[in-house]
Design an enzyme around this catalytic site. Sequence first.
Site, mmCIF file in Angstrom:
data_model
loop_
_atom_site.group_PDB
_atom_site.id
_atom_site.type_symbol
_atom_site.label_atom_id
_atom_site.label_comp_id
_atom_site.label_asym_id
_atom_site.label_seq_id
_atom_site.Cartn_x
_atom_site.Cartn_y
_atom_site.Cartn_z
ATOM 1 N N SER A 154 0.833 -1.203 0.000
ATOM 2 C CA SER A 154 0.000 0.000 0.000
ATOM 3 C C SER A 154 0.873 1.260 0.000
ATOM 4 O O SER A 154 1.892 1.316 0.697
ATOM 5 C CB SER A 154 -0.880 -0.011 1.251
ATOM 6 N N GLY A 178 7.174 -2.910 -2.587
ATOM 7 C CA GLY A 178 6.911 -1.479 -2.515
ATOM 8 C C GLY A 178 8.013 -0.631 -3.116
ATOM 9 O O GLY A 178 7.984 -0.265 -4.286
ATOM 10 N N LYS A 230 -2.207 -4.953 9.394
ATOM 11 C CA LYS A 230 -0.837 -4.589 9.013
ATOM 12 C C LYS A 230 -0.089 -4.144 10.258
ATOM 13 O O LYS A 230 -0.371 -3.083 10.828
ATOM 14 C CB LYS A 230 -0.838 -3.494 7.932
ATOM 15 N N THR A 267 6.656 0.239 7.771
ATOM 16 C CA THR A 267 8.029 0.779 7.727
ATOM 17 C C THR A 267 8.615 0.967 9.135
ATOM 18 O O THR A 267 7.887 1.135 10.110
ATOM 19 C CB THR A 267 8.037 2.137 7.002
ATOM 20 N N CYS A 323 0.753 2.980 10.695
ATOM 21 C CA CYS A 323 1.397 4.111 10.021
ATOM 22 C C CYS A 323 2.239 4.886 11.033
ATOM 23 O O CYS A 323 1.716 5.337 12.053
ATOM 24 C CB CYS A 323 0.377 5.042 9.390
#
Length: 307
Positions: A26, A268, A168, A196, A133
């Site tokens: 994503s 990604g 996620k 990340t 995130c």
Amino acid sequence: MIRGSFINKRVDIGGLVLENPIMPASGTFGPEMESVIDFNLLGAIVPKSITLDPRSGNKTPRVCETVAGMINSIGIQSKGIQYYMDHYVPFYSKFTPPLISSLSADSIDEFAEIAHIVTQSDDVAAIELNISCPNLKGNGLAFGMDPEVTFKLIKEVRAVTHKPIIAKLSPNVTSIQEIALAAEEAGSNSLNVANTLLAMSIDVHTRKPKIGNVMGGLSGPAIKPVIIRMIYQVAQVVKIPIIGCGGVSSGEDAIEMMLAGASAVQVGTSSFIQPDAMLRILNEIDSYMNQHEMTDVRDLIGKIEIG
Ligand code: RRO
């Protein structure tokens, strides 16, 4: 050698069957890539996380290069769920791979609200809950850093949707196994390992952070060994399938993730370097399978040999 024989690449990620295990991560994929790759060859389509209301995102610069990777802090720039349902969902439904909607929100209630909205569409095959995130709040805090919050959030979303849920996970935790277990117990059908790594970079000449938001998320080949370790650890404790995400840029990287325990793999940062990297990776998986006289990618999942 059984070169040229049929290779099964079909995998199941918790009730959602994919024709092959390769899909975009994503935030690294959009309609503009239609001119460079045939979307129908992907295992699934995963657009950037969408939020309830439009968001303009973080201040620039939003990305910077690092050794073997990059840092981003986009801040979930988003056109909002209504635009997504009116434009993105109809656009992606033209293609055969299942559409996995990645959702982000500022609260548990908002996660449930947006999950309820996407559930109304038959064109949305599954929901990826982006509880990780690193760029929403100060200091990179995310819902997915706390097992109790993770449990509550997924439980509330579970109550409003029958679609497969992919949680996620954040790699920025002390024990990813603890969070993975909380997500599984709350009813997640599969897990994405992982988002990340919270990171930072400074320009020594200007003494300014290279990212407008100071910190951001590190991705790319630099993080792959960390993610392999996390997939391996998570696979030791959960029964639900894992989607690996972090630093894959070759077929062998994808195979490595599957050996560690992943049933499917997201690509990604590599697509920023080579927009059709996912298709090359699929071809490289075929080459590996032929080289090792294998006919089914499922025979790779969790098949690391220890000791
Ligand atoms: O938009 C972002 O800054 C962003 C998101 Br939503 C995410 O999940 N991971 C990331 O590295 N950046």
